[in-house]
Write a protein that holds these residues in place. Sequence first.
Motif, mmCIF file in Angstrom:
data_model
loop_
_atom_site.group_PDB
_atom_site.id
_atom_site.type_symbol
_atom_site.label_atom_id
_atom_site.label_comp_id
_atom_site.label_asym_id
_atom_site.label_seq_id
_atom_site.Cartn_x
_atom_site.Cartn_y
_atom_site.Cartn_z
ATOM 1 N N ALA A 26 0.837 -1.205 0.000
ATOM 2 C CA ALA A 26 0.000 0.000 0.000
ATOM 3 C C ALA A 26 0.873 1.256 0.000
ATOM 4 C CB ALA A 26 -0.930 0.000 1.211
ATOM 5 N N ALA A 27 1.943 1.239 0.794
ATOM 6 C CA ALA A 27 2.854 2.385 0.834
ATOM 7 C C ALA A 27 3.533 2.589 -0.516
ATOM 8 C CB ALA A 27 3.896 2.190 1.934
ATOM 9 N N ARG A 28 3.924 1.490 -1.147
ATOM 10 C CA ARG A 28 4.553 1.566 -2.464
ATOM 11 C C ARG A 28 3.587 2.162 -3.489
ATOM 12 N NH1 ARG A 28 6.889 -3.883 -3.064
ATOM 13 N NH2 ARG A 28 8.612 -3.281 -1.740
ATOM 14 N N ASN A 29 2.347 1.693 -3.475
ATOM 15 C CA ASN A 29 1.332 2.218 -4.400
ATOM 16 C C ASN A 29 1.079 3.697 -4.150
ATOM 17 O OD1 ASN A 29 1.043 -0.251 -5.647
ATOM 18 N ND2 ASN A 29 -0.698 -0.876 -4.383
ATOM 19 N N LEU A 30 1.020 4.098 -2.874
ATOM 20 C CA LEU A 30 0.813 5.492 -2.531
ATOM 21 C C LEU A 30 1.998 6.340 -3.016
ATOM 22 C CD1 LEU A 30 -0.982 7.554 -1.090
ATOM 23 C CD2 LEU A 30 0.281 7.053 1.018
ATOM 24 N N THR A 33 1.743 6.752 -6.751
ATOM 25 C CA THR A 33 0.685 7.713 -7.061
ATOM 26 C C THR A 33 1.161 9.134 -6.822
ATOM 27 O OG1 THR A 33 -0.974 6.071 -6.433
ATOM 28 C CG2 THR A 33 -1.692 8.357 -6.555
ATOM 29 N N ARG A 34 1.824 9.346 -5.694
ATOM 30 C CA ARG A 34 2.342 10.689 -5.385
ATOM 31 C C ARG A 34 3.390 11.136 -6.398
ATOM 32 N NH1 ARG A 34 3.068 10.389 1.164
ATOM 33 N NH2 ARG A 34 0.845 10.505 1.687
ATOM 34 N N LEU A 35 4.250 10.222 -6.812
ATOM 35 C CA LEU A 35 5.271 10.566 -7.815
ATOM 36 C C LEU A 35 4.621 10.956 -9.140
ATOM 37 C CD1 LEU A 35 8.045 7.880 -7.195
ATOM 38 C CD2 LEU A 35 8.221 10.339 -6.857
ATOM 39 N N LYS A 39 4.891 14.584 -10.878
ATOM 40 C CA LYS A 39 5.373 14.717 -12.243
ATOM 41 C C LYS A 39 4.376 15.499 -13.096
ATOM 42 C CE LYS A 39 6.881 12.064 -16.244
ATOM 43 N NZ LYS A 39 7.043 10.735 -16.828
ATOM 44 N N GLU A 40 3.092 15.175 -12.974
ATOM 45 C CA GLU A 40 2.073 15.894 -13.737
ATOM 46 C C GLU A 40 2.020 17.363 -13.346
ATOM 47 O OE1 GLU A 40 -1.497 13.716 -12.965
ATOM 48 O OE2 GLU A 40 -0.921 12.025 -14.240
ATOM 49 N N GLU A 41 2.123 17.636 -12.052
ATOM 50 C CA GLU A 41 2.111 19.026 -11.588
ATOM 51 C C GLU A 41 3.324 19.787 -12.106
ATOM 52 O OE1 GLU A 41 2.358 21.432 -7.377
ATOM 53 O OE2 GLU A 41 1.373 19.471 -7.391
ATOM 54 N N ALA A 42 4.490 19.148 -12.070
ATOM 55 C CA ALA A 42 5.706 19.788 -12.581
ATOM 56 C C ALA A 42 5.583 20.064 -14.075
ATOM 57 C CB ALA A 42 6.916 18.901 -12.300
#
Length: 110
Positions: A26-30, A33-35, A39-42
Motif C-alpha cells: 500500500a505504501a509503495r502504491n501510494l 501515485t504521489r510521484l 510529475k504531472e504538476e511539474a
Amino acid sequence: MDSMRGQGGIQMLLTAEQEAQHIVSAARNLKITRLRQAKEEAEREVANYRSHLDAEYQNKISESSGSCGSTAKQLEEETEIKIKNLKETAAKVSPDVVGMLIKYVTTVKT
C-alpha cells in the motif's frame, strides 16, 4: 502443548508477515501515485512558465517591431533639428570667419 504453541507462533508470524507485505504494498502504491501527481504538476508548471515566457517574448517582438517606425520618425526629427541648429550657428559665425580670412589674405608680412 509446545508444538501447538510453536504452530500458533508460526501462524502468527505468517499473518504478521502478510500484514507487513500489505502495508508495504500500500505504501509503495501510494508513493507511485504521489510521484505521478508530482510529475504531472511539474509538467503543468513547466508548460505554464513556458507559455508565460513565450507571451513575454511575443510582446517584446511586437513592441520592438511596432516602435521601429516611430523610432525612425523620431530620429529623423532629431536629425532635422540638429541640422537646423548647425545651419543657424554657421550663419552666425560666417561673417566673422569671412572677415578673418580676408584679414589674413590681405595682410602682408614683412
